[in-house]
Design an enzyme around this catalytic site. Sequence first.
Site, mmCIF file in Angstrom:
data_model
loop_
_atom_site.group_PDB
_atom_site.id
_atom_site.type_symbol
_atom_site.label_atom_id
_atom_site.label_comp_id
_atom_site.label_asym_id
_atom_site.label_seq_id
_atom_site.Cartn_x
_atom_site.Cartn_y
_atom_site.Cartn_z
ATOM 1 N N CYS A 42 45.822 29.462 28.306
ATOM 2 C CA CYS A 42 44.819 29.055 29.292
ATOM 3 C C CYS A 42 45.338 27.987 30.252
ATOM 4 O O CYS A 42 44.789 27.804 31.336
ATOM 5 C CB CYS A 42 43.564 28.543 28.582
ATOM 6 S SG CYS A 42 42.801 29.764 27.493
ATOM 7 N N ALA A 281 42.929 39.770 9.520
ATOM 8 C CA ALA A 281 43.194 39.811 10.960
ATOM 9 C C ALA A 281 42.464 38.660 11.637
ATOM 10 O O ALA A 281 41.295 38.398 11.343
ATOM 11 C CB ALA A 281 42.759 41.140 11.563
ATOM 12 N N VAL A 282 43.166 37.978 12.549
ATOM 13 C CA VAL A 282 42.592 36.805 13.224
ATOM 14 C C VAL A 282 43.025 36.774 14.683
ATOM 15 O O VAL A 282 44.032 37.358 15.068
ATOM 16 C CB VAL A 282 43.039 35.497 12.529
ATOM 17 C CG1 VAL A 282 42.453 35.383 11.143
ATOM 18 C CG2 VAL A 282 44.572 35.404 12.468
ATOM 19 N N GLY A 302 40.966 31.233 23.092
ATOM 20 C CA GLY A 302 41.777 30.388 22.231
ATOM 21 C C GLY A 302 40.955 29.608 21.224
ATOM 22 O O GLY A 302 41.377 29.409 20.078
#
Length: 557
Positions: A42, A281-282, A302
């Site tokens: 970002c 899973a992340v 994020g």
Amino acid sequence: MKIIVIGSVAAGTSLAAKARRNTEDAEIVVYDQGKDISYSVCGIPYQLGGEVENIDELTPRDAAWFKKRYEIDIFTEHKVSKINHEKKTLEVQDLISGKTKEDYYDILVLATGAAPLTPSPFDQKQYDNVFQIRNIQDARDIETFSAMNQPKKALVIGAGFIGLEMTEQLVRKGLEVTVVQLEDQVMPPMDPDMTFRVEEHMREKGVNLILSDTVKTIDGETSVEKVTTTKGVTIEPDIVILSAGIRPNTELAKEIGVEIGESRAIAVNKNMQTNLPDVYAVGDVAESFSVITGKPIYRPLGSTANKMGRIAGDVITGGNLEHRGVLGTGIFRIFDLHVGQTGLTEKEAKAEGYEVEVLYNIKPDHAEYLGGKELIIKALADKKTSRILGAQVIGRGGVDKRIDVMATAITFKAKAEDLFHLDLAYAPPFATTKDPVLYTGMALDNALNRNPLMTPADLVHRQNSGELLQIVDTRSKKDFEKAHVKGAVQIPLAELRERSQELDKSLVTITYCNKGVTGNAAQNVLLNHGFEKVYNLSGGNKNYQSYLKMMRLKNKH
């Protein structure tokens, strides 16, 4: 226990760090095919625009730092090419040496993130002046190209978060910027009557904004020299930024039978577990779910990725953290405007079957005598339960404060009346005595119980369908003559009590002023005088005229 994490940006490193904090017994290994870890995607537009002085500020940690602090082995430029989940083994290729090795795991975590979409016709050839914004290497490549070629004209494809942030920064650098967006609005996840204000602001700042169009052809062999859109617009850019969206990197997951959800990201439960035992899973590869509806949604940010990583790292090492869902809260800056969103938009709420009350609240962000600037809040409440469902906020200051308050309120299932009773911080440099959030709650609560609102869209629809309406403009004659609602009669609030007999009490009546407050006062007068159905035009004439202008432009295109 051996934990292997594939991916080392926000989610992967957050998970590894949390797992280590919980236990010293686990062996933790992280593989990533990129050069950099734990970086701020970002922040890239702001570094390219010069607001962040050095690119190293976006990569504050490296593999050596993690090894020293957490005893975690992170291997960059290592690609996991194959997984055998039955044997719990991985095939890993060292991208520098080309050598391949086998590794094993007890717990596997997919933190493979997402990849930028490359829209047609840019996907048919490699061009040296076309870039995407997804990792630190992308930023380095753009910097190198810009230093060597000194581009003057930029083409941005896509008007989401990254597209708009890059547009702002490229203009800041002195480039002439054209934005091409497939949809008929910028920021498609938001409601068009709010993003129209962003579009106007962009054009005021000199951005050439092309909506409801896309690039059809490209001229040039090694560089994009000219593009032509489907509507025949030609653009000759020196540099092209593709920001047409992202897709989760699910290839490895699919190969071992991990379930893919409705959003096309990996389906997980509240512990970030997939359908396969010992596989998690992340981050941007995993889907989340809505705090409001409970349904799966994909909101790659994020902040969410860090949260998911921490939860999974805790669960894997015996903790009991759970993911509680998201509202899709987001915020961005485009030149002088700050734009925030949380919860459901009007179009989403209606698609979910909610009957909503919609308020447009236009107020200064803090005391006007200390330079307070206009802030507009669009807020939704469920007519059946009075629960706040969503909010969008645009202004030149104080947007972050208001959108975060609204997100907190929605998370804890606040009703409209609850907003008014919040004890928010007040001092003239920061707020007004009746903060915009408090006023939003008060006005929505009134609308749900006694003083119904009518949106400009609803008013125009009713007028176009031939419904007989009685519309009262409570402003001065001078303001009325500048611009007014079609079919309105002008009766100032001070004269309304005496002249109310000029109106038909049985007709549906709409009162309005410039922004809404005086219109509400007039609404109360007429209701107290026995009028049967009286609405206040939400956001007043200012909001109505903005809506008309938006519709004229949309119809023109």
